[in-house]
Design a protein around this motif. Structure first.
Motif, PDB file in Angstrom:
ATOM      1  N   LEU A  45       0.828  -1.200   0.000  1.00 41.63           N
ATOM      2  CA  LEU A  45       0.000   0.000   0.000  1.00 41.63           C
ATOM      3  C   LEU A  45       0.867   1.257   0.000  1.00 41.63           C
ATOM      4  CD1 LEU A  45      -2.781   1.328   0.186  1.00 41.63           C
ATOM      5  CD2 LEU A  45      -2.628   1.135   2.669  1.00 41.63           C
ATOM      6  N   PHE A  46       1.963   1.242   0.765  1.00 44.42           N
ATOM      7  CA  PHE A  46       2.872   2.390   0.799  1.00 44.42           C
ATOM      8  C   PHE A  46       3.457   2.646  -0.593  1.00 44.42           C
ATOM      9  CE2 PHE A  46       7.039   4.273   1.123  1.00 44.42           C
ATOM     10  CZ  PHE A  46       6.869   5.320   2.010  1.00 44.42           C
ATOM     11  N   LEU A  47       3.922   1.599  -1.256  1.00 42.39           N
ATOM     12  CA  LEU A  47       4.507   1.757  -2.589  1.00 42.39           C
ATOM     13  C   LEU A  47       3.474   2.304  -3.577  1.00 42.39           C
ATOM     14  CD1 LEU A  47       6.582  -1.548  -2.879  1.00 42.39           C
ATOM     15  CD2 LEU A  47       7.482   0.774  -2.626  1.00 42.39           C
ATOM     16  N   THR A  48       2.246   1.806  -3.484  1.00 46.48           N
ATOM     17  CA  THR A  48       1.193   2.265  -4.388  1.00 46.48           C
ATOM     18  C   THR A  48       0.879   3.738  -4.162  1.00 46.48           C
ATOM     19  OG1 THR A  48       0.239   0.041  -4.366  1.00 46.48           O
ATOM     20  CG2 THR A  48      -1.155   1.826  -5.173  1.00 46.48           C
ATOM     21  N   ALA A  49       0.717   4.130  -2.900  1.00 45.09           N
ATOM     22  CA  ALA A  49       0.412   5.527  -2.590  1.00 45.09           C
ATOM     23  C   ALA A  49       1.559   6.445  -2.999  1.00 45.09           C
ATOM     24  CB  ALA A  49       0.124   5.678  -1.093  1.00 45.09           C
ATOM     25  N   PHE A  50       2.786   6.010  -2.782  1.00 42.70           N
ATOM     26  CA  PHE A  50       3.952   6.812  -3.171  1.00 42.70           C
ATOM     27  C   PHE A  50       4.002   6.961  -4.691  1.00 42.70           C
ATOM     28  CE2 PHE A  50       8.327   7.658  -4.253  1.00 42.70           C
ATOM     29  CZ  PHE A  50       8.760   8.528  -3.257  1.00 42.70           C
ATOM     30  N   ARG A  51       3.719   5.885  -5.406  1.00 44.07           N
ATOM     31  CA  ARG A  51       3.745   5.906  -6.877  1.00 44.07           C
ATOM     32  C   ARG A  51       2.699   6.854  -7.445  1.00 44.07           C
ATOM     33  NH1 ARG A  51       3.125   6.418 -11.570  1.00 44.07           N
ATOM     34  NH2 ARG A  51       3.503   4.912 -13.264  1.00 44.07           N
ATOM     35  N   ILE A  52       1.502   6.848  -6.887  1.00 47.91           N
ATOM     36  CA  ILE A  52       0.409   7.660  -7.428  1.00 47.91           C
ATOM     37  C   ILE A  52       0.520   9.115  -6.990  1.00 47.91           C
ATOM     38  CG2 ILE A  52      -2.095   7.997  -7.397  1.00 47.91           C
ATOM     39  CD1 ILE A  52      -2.378   4.973  -7.185  1.00 47.91           C
ATOM     40  N   GLY A  53       0.807   9.350  -5.699  1.00 45.50           N
ATOM     41  CA  GLY A  53       0.887  10.709  -5.187  1.00 45.50           C
ATOM     42  C   GLY A  53      -0.467  11.237  -4.754  1.00 45.50           C
ATOM     43  N   ALA A  54      -0.449  12.198  -3.835  1.00 47.73           N
ATOM     44  CA  ALA A  54      -1.692  12.702  -3.244  1.00 47.73           C
ATOM     45  C   ALA A  54      -2.583  13.398  -4.263  1.00 47.73           C
ATOM     46  CB  ALA A  54      -1.360  13.655  -2.099  1.00 47.73           C
ATOM     47  N   LYS A  55      -2.005  14.204  -5.128  1.00 41.99           N
ATOM     48  CA  LYS A  55      -2.806  15.004  -6.064  1.00 41.99           C
ATOM     49  C   LYS A  55      -3.624  14.125  -6.989  1.00 41.99           C
ATOM     50  CE  LYS A  55      -2.480  18.703  -9.490  1.00 41.99           C
ATOM     51  NZ  LYS A  55      -1.562  19.624 -10.230  1.00 41.99           N
ATOM     52  N   ALA A  56      -2.976  13.123  -7.584  1.00 41.93           N
ATOM     53  CA  ALA A  56      -3.691  12.240  -8.505  1.00 41.93           C
ATOM     54  C   ALA A  56      -4.652  11.320  -7.768  1.00 41.93           C
ATOM     55  CB  ALA A  56      -2.692  11.401  -9.303  1.00 41.93           C
ATOM     56  N   ALA A  57      -4.300  10.907  -6.558  1.00 40.38           N
ATOM     57  CA  ALA A  57      -5.132   9.966  -5.816  1.00 40.38           C
ATOM     58  C   ALA A  57      -6.421  10.606  -5.319  1.00 40.38           C
ATOM     59  CB  ALA A  57      -4.355   9.397  -4.645  1.00 40.38           C
ATOM     60  N   LEU A  58      -6.329  11.832  -4.833  1.00 33.87           N
ATOM     61  CA  LEU A  58      -7.496  12.465  -4.222  1.00 33.87           C
ATOM     62  C   LEU A  58      -8.503  12.923  -5.260  1.00 33.87           C
ATOM     63  CD1 LEU A  58      -5.736  14.477  -1.378  1.00 33.87           C
ATOM     64  CD2 LEU A  58      -6.889  12.273  -1.237  1.00 33.87           C
ATOM     65  N   GLY A  59      -8.024  13.411  -6.411  1.00 33.20           N
ATOM     66  CA  GLY A  59      -8.926  13.831  -7.474  1.00 33.20           C
ATOM     67  C   GLY A  59      -9.752  15.040  -7.069  1.00 33.20           C
ATOM     68  N   GLY A  60     -10.813  15.297  -7.836  1.00 32.32           N
ATOM     69  CA  GLY A  60     -11.677  16.440  -7.575  1.00 32.32           C
ATOM     70  C   GLY A  60     -13.014  16.024  -7.008  1.00 32.32           C
ATOM     71  N   LEU A  61     -13.950  16.971  -6.961  1.00 30.86           N
ATOM     72  CA  LEU A  61     -15.267  16.715  -6.387  1.00 30.86           C
ATOM     73  C   LEU A  61     -16.022  15.660  -7.176  1.00 30.86           C
ATOM     74  CD1 LEU A  61     -17.487  17.416  -4.364  1.00 30.86           C
ATOM     75  CD2 LEU A  61     -18.213  19.254  -5.905  1.00 30.86           C
ATOM     76  N   ALA A  62     -15.964  15.746  -8.510  1.00 32.92           N
ATOM     77  CA  ALA A  62     -16.666  14.769  -9.341  1.00 32.92           C
ATOM     78  C   ALA A  62     -16.126  13.364  -9.110  1.00 32.92           C
ATOM     79  CB  ALA A  62     -16.537  15.153 -10.816  1.00 32.92           C
ATOM     80  N   ASP A  63     -14.799  13.248  -8.966  1.00 32.34           N
ATOM     81  CA  ASP A  63     -14.197  11.949  -8.687  1.00 32.34           C
ATOM     82  C   ASP A  63     -14.686  11.400  -7.347  1.00 32.34           C
ATOM     83  OD1 ASP A  63     -12.670  11.920 -11.034  1.00 32.34           O
ATOM     84  OD2 ASP A  63     -11.099  13.116 -10.103  1.00 32.34           O
ATOM     85  N   GLY A  64     -14.794  12.289  -6.353  1.00 32.99           N
ATOM     86  CA  GLY A  64     -15.240  11.862  -5.031  1.00 32.99           C
ATOM     87  C   GLY A  64     -16.671  11.349  -5.043  1.00 32.99           C
TER      88      GLY A  64
END
Length: 311
Positions: A45-64
């Protein structure tokens, strides 16, 4: 080292198949790895989160909003429909029904973003539903356990879910912070190396997850075959239906990540909390469940590849 890991990333599907085979033919290694599964899954999970990064992972309101809708359908609506069907058929207390209800009630497996990436699609939607699904799991599972008291002690399951949420939260936040500090812009060669490293992690983890399957094959191969048929139909069938429905509705970008998540759930979470009388008959299910999970990148590639030109 970077070149070697990039080579693993390019042949990731082969690495996963080799991991499955190792889990079957190396039972001693599987038993040795089994106690370390929580730590290895957290590392993945750590490697995956590091690879993706917070900006791409969190997305915008529509993604949420999309992620919330998908989570409620997958973790609440589907298990309730399955439970109603099993009750109507009078088989709700059978091991197969219990296993399928628990599977459908569980959040995404930690490796779903990695499997999605191996299929050539963006892993961010799968990562978002992994995080939100795990966070909502203590709430979505309530009606399932209220209506199915035979599944086990509700408080134990809630405690396990809360521990899982805490572990995932700490791991993901640490990975996001380190990515922000050390590599705000990830170069292509380092991204490929990370992909190779996560593939190796997946291949090692599956060996430990199949620790109960090897002995069962020698003791009762017919029982293993029966469970294997159940998990193949449940996992791959659910993926197929989800993918077809989403592409029919025009949701091409989310179709593959959500289809992967729909069939690949963190079923092992319930094995931690439920009593042995409930979980013992399901250990072979857990081992067999790894087969379609780790073969998704191979078996579903032709179907999912069609959406690459339309996403």
């Amino acid at each position: 080292m970077l070149i070697a890991l990039a080579l693993v990333a390019r042949h990731g599907r082969v690495a996963l198949v080799l991991g499955l085979l190792a889990g079957l033919i190396l039972p001693g290694v599987a038993q040795m790895l089994r106690p370390w599964l929580p730590q290895m899954i957290a590392g993945l999970l750590f490697l995956t989160a590091f690879r993706i990064g917070a900006k791409a992972a969190l997305g915008g309101l529509a993604d949420g909003i999309t992620t919330l809708k998908a989570t409620l359908v997958l973790q609440l609506a589907l298990p309730l429909i399955a439970l109603a069907l099993f009750v109507a058929l009078g088989v709700a207390d059978t091991p197969v029904a219990v296993a399928l209800i628990l599977m459908l009630s569980a959040p995404s497996v930690t490796g779903s973003p990695n499997i999605t990436q191996l299929l050539g699609h963006a892993p961010e939607p799968a990562f978002r539903i992994l995080i939100l699904g795990t966070a909502l799991m203590p709430f979505t599972v309530i009606p399932i356990f209220v209506l199915s008291p035979g599944l086990g002690d509700f408080r134990d399951v809630m405690a396990a879910a809360l521990r899982l949420i805490g572990a995932i939260g700490v791991t993901v936040i640490a990975a996001f912070l380190l990515r922000h500090w050390l590599a705000p812009t990830l170069k292509q060669e380092k991204a490929m190396a990370l992909d190779g490293l996560t593939t190796l992690a997946l291949a090692v983890i599956v060996v430990g997850l199949m620790s109960a399957l090897g002995p069962a094959l020698t003791q009762d191969p017919l029982l293993v075959l029966q469970w294997l048929v159940v998990v193949m139909v449940a996992n791959l069938g659910l993926q197929y239906v989800t993918y077809r429905w989403l592409t029919f509705r025009g949701h091409h970008t989310e179709a593959v990540p959500l289809a992967v998540v729909s069939g690949n759930r963190n079923f092992a979470l319930f094995l931690i909390a439920l009593p042995a009388s409930t979980t013992d008959p399901l250990l072979i299910f857990l081992g067999c469940y790894q087969v379609p999970m780790y073969l998704t990148a191979v078996l579903m590639r032709r179907l999912y590849g069609k959406s690459q030109n339309t996403s």
